[in-house]
Design a protein around this motif. Structure first.
Motif, PDB file in Angstrom:
ATOM      1  N   MET A 101       0.838  -1.195   0.000  1.00 60.04           N
ATOM      2  CA  MET A 101       0.000   0.000   0.000  1.00 60.04           C
ATOM      3  C   MET A 101       0.874   1.246   0.000  1.00 60.04           C
ATOM      4  O   MET A 101       2.035   1.200   0.419  1.00 60.04           O
ATOM      5  CB  MET A 101      -0.992  -0.009   1.168  1.00 60.04           C
ATOM      6  N   LEU A 102       0.310   2.344  -0.492  1.00 64.31           N
ATOM      7  CA  LEU A 102       1.037   3.605  -0.593  1.00 64.31           C
ATOM      8  C   LEU A 102       0.523   4.585   0.455  1.00 64.31           C
ATOM      9  O   LEU A 102      -0.661   4.573   0.795  1.00 64.31           O
ATOM     10  CB  LEU A 102       0.851   4.230  -1.978  1.00 64.31           C
ATOM     11  N   VAL A 103       1.402   5.458   0.893  1.00 62.78           N
ATOM     12  CA  VAL A 103       1.041   6.406   1.940  1.00 62.78           C
ATOM     13  C   VAL A 103       0.107   7.503   1.412  1.00 62.78           C
ATOM     14  O   VAL A 103      -0.595   8.146   2.182  1.00 62.78           O
ATOM     15  CB  VAL A 103       2.322   7.011   2.567  1.00 62.78           C
ATOM     16  N   ASP A 104       0.060   7.693   0.083  1.00 63.62           N
ATOM     17  CA  ASP A 104      -0.694   8.843  -0.445  1.00 63.62           C
ATOM     18  C   ASP A 104      -2.000   8.465  -1.136  1.00 63.62           C
ATOM     19  O   ASP A 104      -2.482   9.191  -1.991  1.00 63.62           O
ATOM     20  CB  ASP A 104       0.188   9.676  -1.380  1.00 63.62           C
ATOM     21  N   GLN A 105      -2.585   7.336  -0.767  1.00 59.99           N
ATOM     22  CA  GLN A 105      -3.922   6.996  -1.258  1.00 59.99           C
ATOM     23  C   GLN A 105      -4.883   7.127  -0.070  1.00 59.99           C
ATOM     24  O   GLN A 105      -5.111   6.172   0.668  1.00 59.99           O
ATOM     25  CB  GLN A 105      -3.958   5.572  -1.820  1.00 59.99           C
ATOM     26  N   PRO A 106      -5.446   8.309   0.140  1.00 61.11           N
ATOM     27  CA  PRO A 106      -6.162   8.598   1.384  1.00 61.11           C
ATOM     28  C   PRO A 106      -7.431   7.785   1.593  1.00 61.11           C
ATOM     29  O   PRO A 106      -7.936   7.705   2.709  1.00 61.11           O
ATOM     30  CB  PRO A 106      -6.480  10.092   1.272  1.00 61.11           C
ATOM     31  N   PHE A 107      -7.970   7.199   0.525  1.00 63.39           N
ATOM     32  CA  PHE A 107      -9.241   6.488   0.669  1.00 63.39           C
ATOM     33  C   PHE A 107      -9.066   4.986   0.889  1.00 63.39           C
ATOM     34  O   PHE A 107     -10.031   4.233   0.902  1.00 63.39           O
ATOM     35  CB  PHE A 107     -10.140   6.759  -0.533  1.00 63.39           C
ATOM     36  N   VAL A 108      -7.845   4.564   1.065  1.00 59.75           N
ATOM     37  CA  VAL A 108      -7.599   3.146   1.378  1.00 59.75           C
ATOM     38  C   VAL A 108      -7.800   2.954   2.876  1.00 59.75           C
ATOM     39  O   VAL A 108      -7.179   3.631   3.682  1.00 59.75           O
ATOM     40  CB  VAL A 108      -6.172   2.734   0.960  1.00 59.75           C
ATOM     41  N   PRO A 139      -3.690  -0.501  -3.608  1.00 56.63           N
ATOM     42  CA  PRO A 139      -3.246  -1.653  -2.840  1.00 56.63           C
ATOM     43  C   PRO A 139      -3.528  -2.964  -3.571  1.00 56.63           C
ATOM     44  O   PRO A 139      -4.539  -3.113  -4.246  1.00 56.63           O
ATOM     45  CB  PRO A 139      -4.037  -1.546  -1.533  1.00 56.63           C
ATOM     46  N   ALA A 140      -2.593  -3.890  -3.392  1.00 53.80           N
ATOM     47  CA  ALA A 140      -2.704  -5.208  -4.018  1.00 53.80           C
ATOM     48  C   ALA A 140      -2.049  -6.224  -3.098  1.00 53.80           C
ATOM     49  O   ALA A 140      -1.180  -5.875  -2.293  1.00 53.80           O
ATOM     50  CB  ALA A 140      -2.016  -5.210  -5.385  1.00 53.80           C
TER      51      ALA A 140
END
Length: 196
Positions: A101-108, A139-140
């Motif tokens: 997962m990435l830190v800058d995908q706020p809706f995850v 995310p995957a």
């Protein structure tokens, strides 16, 4: 299956001009929010991958409580950060599958992360990835059969390369808000208008 999360937070946010990891969203720093969602998920363990100015980024979360690694080669691109996190987990936690997962995908959130775990168990596929903006991405979740391949990448190669190369073993899930990431001040400004 033992699941671990790799949270990629190593970048310098050069386009934004300030560390996106420490941007406030819904009353929390992005890195803190991402960590909390990962910890609320069904994953048993996690690691945060830092790179640019790690001492500053560590002010955004409780570094005494949350496992992290610093990737000294973060400037080489996403591959080295993904690998730093994966090596740490393989050595310490021996997961059977990992979520990137990435830190800058706020809706995850934790529900999205749990859905990856559930769909992977149901589908029998080795990879489950979210679908947005006409592509598949993080995310995957990746089965351990892909760990060696992930450790062989160079430069800016990352999760997407594994997903596209092994498309027959991928279960896609629709997630339009996955396209929202925070690279510029304009992205942040637009985010204020989003309602969840």
């Amino acid at each position: 299956m033992k699941t671990a999360v790799i949270l990629l937070a190593a970048g310098s946010s050069s386009r934004l001009g300030r560390p996106k990891q420490l941007v406030d969203f819904q009353g929390k720093k992005l890195i803190q929010k991402a960590i909390e969602e990962a910890r609320k998920s069904k994953a048993e363990s996690m690691v945060v991958v830092l790179g640019w100015n790690p001492e500053l980024i560590k002010t955004g979360f409780d570094a005494d409580q949350i496992p992290f690694v610093v990737n000294p080669k973060w400037e080489e691109g996403m591959a080295s950060s993904m690998q730093a996190g994966l090596r740490f987990l393989m050595e310490k936690k021996q997961p059977e599958q990992v979520i990137l997962m990435l830190v800058d995908q706020p809706f995850v959130d934790c529900n999205l992360l749990d859905r990856l775990i559930e769909e992977k168990a149901k589908s029998g596929k080795g990879i489950v990835a979210y679908s947005y903006s006409g592509t598949l991405g993080v995310p995957a979740i990746f089965d351990q059969t892909y760990f060696e391949e992930m450790l062989s990448f160079k430069g800016s190669e990352g999760a997407k390369k594994v997903i596209l190369k092994n498309s027959l073993d991928v279960c896609p899930i629709d997630f339009p808000l996955g396209a929202v990431d925070l690279d510029t001040e304009e992205d942040l400004y637009r985010l204020k208008d989003w309602k969840i």
